[in-house]
Design a protein around this motif. Sequence first.
Motif, mmCIF file in Angstrom:
data_model
loop_
_atom_site.group_PDB
_atom_site.id
_atom_site.type_symbol
_atom_site.label_atom_id
_atom_site.label_comp_id
_atom_site.label_asym_id
_atom_site.label_seq_id
_atom_site.Cartn_x
_atom_site.Cartn_y
_atom_site.Cartn_z
ATOM 1 N N PRO A 20 55.091 74.057 -23.918
ATOM 2 C CA PRO A 20 55.554 75.646 -24.236
ATOM 3 C C PRO A 20 54.138 76.298 -23.789
ATOM 4 C CG PRO A 20 55.388 74.380 -26.133
ATOM 5 C CD PRO A 20 55.241 73.361 -25.384
ATOM 6 N N ILE A 21 54.603 77.605 -23.222
ATOM 7 C CA ILE A 21 53.343 78.552 -23.170
ATOM 8 C C ILE A 21 53.556 79.696 -24.151
ATOM 9 C CG2 ILE A 21 52.251 80.338 -21.464
ATOM 10 C CD1 ILE A 21 53.556 78.345 -19.247
ATOM 11 N N GLN A 22 52.677 79.926 -25.084
ATOM 12 C CA GLN A 22 52.839 80.819 -26.142
ATOM 13 C C GLN A 22 52.685 82.305 -25.569
ATOM 14 O OE1 GLN A 22 53.947 79.386 -28.909
ATOM 15 N NE2 GLN A 22 53.785 77.399 -28.105
ATOM 16 N N GLY A 23 52.962 83.108 -26.529
ATOM 17 C CA GLY A 23 52.552 84.589 -26.321
ATOM 18 C C GLY A 23 53.829 85.399 -25.778
ATOM 19 N N GLU A 66 47.959 82.887 -23.141
ATOM 20 C CA GLU A 66 48.053 81.753 -22.312
ATOM 21 C C GLU A 66 49.055 81.699 -21.180
ATOM 22 O OE1 GLU A 66 49.380 77.439 -23.823
ATOM 23 O OE2 GLU A 66 48.998 78.770 -25.420
ATOM 24 N N LEU A 67 50.051 82.746 -21.059
ATOM 25 C CA LEU A 67 50.547 82.915 -19.909
ATOM 26 C C LEU A 67 50.083 83.617 -18.595
ATOM 27 C CD1 LEU A 67 53.223 82.951 -18.461
ATOM 28 C CD2 LEU A 67 53.818 84.924 -19.241
ATOM 29 N N LYS A 68 49.136 84.429 -19.140
ATOM 30 C CA LYS A 68 48.236 85.217 -18.204
ATOM 31 C C LYS A 68 47.186 84.283 -17.554
ATOM 32 C CE LYS A 68 45.203 87.975 -20.069
ATOM 33 N NZ LYS A 68 44.247 89.181 -20.719
ATOM 34 N N TYR A 69 46.827 83.307 -18.293
ATOM 35 C CA TYR A 69 45.675 82.238 -17.671
ATOM 36 C C TYR A 69 46.591 81.359 -17.036
ATOM 37 C CZ TYR A 69 42.574 84.710 -21.356
ATOM 38 O OH TYR A 69 41.958 85.168 -22.021
ATOM 39 N N PHE A 70 47.787 80.854 -17.267
ATOM 40 C CA PHE A 70 48.424 80.087 -16.593
ATOM 41 C C PHE A 70 48.787 80.610 -15.231
ATOM 42 C CE2 PHE A 70 52.827 79.102 -15.101
ATOM 43 C CZ PHE A 70 52.759 77.749 -14.905
ATOM 44 N N THR A 114 50.513 93.041 -13.000
ATOM 45 C CA THR A 114 49.553 93.785 -13.684
ATOM 46 C C THR A 114 49.045 92.775 -15.111
ATOM 47 O OG1 THR A 114 50.681 95.955 -12.842
ATOM 48 C CG2 THR A 114 48.874 96.074 -14.556
ATOM 49 N N LEU A 115 48.183 92.081 -14.708
ATOM 50 C CA LEU A 115 47.666 91.272 -15.819
ATOM 51 C C LEU A 115 46.390 91.858 -16.765
ATOM 52 C CD1 LEU A 115 47.678 87.895 -14.014
ATOM 53 C CD2 LEU A 115 49.372 88.847 -15.621
#
Length: 149
Positions: A20-23, A66-70, A114-115
């Motif tokens: 799972p990717i949190q956030g 975490e999703l942004k870094y993924f 837009t991150l």
Amino acid sequence: MPAHNLYLKNSQIYDQNSEPIQGLLEAKAVMKIKTEPVHRLRQGEMEDIVSTHTEVTLTVAMQNAELKYFIIDQIKAGKTPIIPLLVGEHWDKEKDTKERVSLTNIRLVPEELTLFQAKADGNDKGQYEIRGKTNDMPEFIDRFQKYVE
């Protein structure tokens, strides 16, 4: 028949390793259908379905990134960011039943991402939206119960 309030909650996204990717705060999905007119000899003009896709909007917390870094890792590798799996639940408050649905291969368009966005206001909520789409049909894991009047 009375209106029923449905809302999406308990959504979770997963990476390629089924971790799972949190956030993720909230997810919305809308199925779009494109049709074209077709002339039938006996029935006249009808609409045929040409294509379907599902547009997905993810609301993500800024601090749990975490999703942004993924996504950034996939862009740095020269790939189009793809979220392999999203599982979400629709709840019917009146009957206390749920419908679980999974969406796969959600492609994110890098030009629309837009991150990083800094604002001078002190009243920002600290969240942002990520949009993508998938051509895979949604898979219903659990379905709503049939309504009886």
